[in-house]
Write an enzyme that holds these catalytic residues in place. Structure first.
Site: not given
Ligand code: DGP
Length: 115
Positions: A101, A103
Site C-alpha cells: 500500500h 500512504h
C-alpha cells in the site's frame, strides 16, 4: 485474494469501506488511524505482500498506485500545499499490514527525517 488479509477483504467489498478511488487494478480508502488531516491508502486489488515481493510483472500497477495518489491529492486540494507518499516495507520500514500500500499524507507540514 488472501482470505486472511484485511486489505484484500476491503478491496473485495467483504469489509465495507468508502472508496476514494476504484478501478480494475487499484482501490483507495481512508486510513483507520490517520496521521494527518488527509491520510489515504492506495492499494492494488491483487494481494502483493510488499514492495519487496513485487516483480517486473507489477510495474504497471506500481505506476498506477502513484498516479492515483496524485489524482486523489489533487481532488483533496493538497497539490499546491504538498503531501507525502510513503511505502513502508518490512520490519525496519514499519510495515504492519502485509498487502502492498501507498500512504498519501497531506493537510499539514510533515517533518523530515521520519522517526
Ligand atoms: P503500514 O504500517 O505501512 O503497514 O500501514 C498500515 C496502515 O493500515 C496503518 O496506518 C493503519 C491502517 N489500517 C490497518 N487496518 C486497517 C483497516 O482495517 N482499515 C483501514 N482503513 N486502515 C487500516
Amino acid at each position: 485474494m488472501d482470505t486472511s488479509c484485511i486489505f484484500c477483504k476491503i478491496a473485495s467489498g467483504a469489509i465495507p469501506a468508502t472508496f476514494l478511488h476504484e478501478d480494475d487494478a487499484v482501490v483507495a480508502f481512508g486510513d483507520l488511524n490517520p496521521q494527518a488531516p488527509h491520510h489515504v491508502l492506495i492499494i492494488p486489488r491483487e494481494h502483493v505482500v510488499s514492495l519487496a515481493s513485487a516483480t517486473d510483472g507489477h510495474t504497471e500497477v506500481l505506476g498506477r498506485l502513484l498516479r492515483v495518489a496524485a489524482e486523489i491529492a489533487e481532488r483533496l486540494g493538497v497539490t499546491d500545499s504538498g503531501y507525502r507518499t510513503v511505502i513502508n516495507t518490512g520490519p525496519d520500514g514499519g510495515q504492519s499490514v502485509f498487502h502492498l500500500h501507498v500512504h498519501l499524507l497531506g493537510g499539514r507540514p510533515l517533518a523530515w527525517p521520519p522517526g
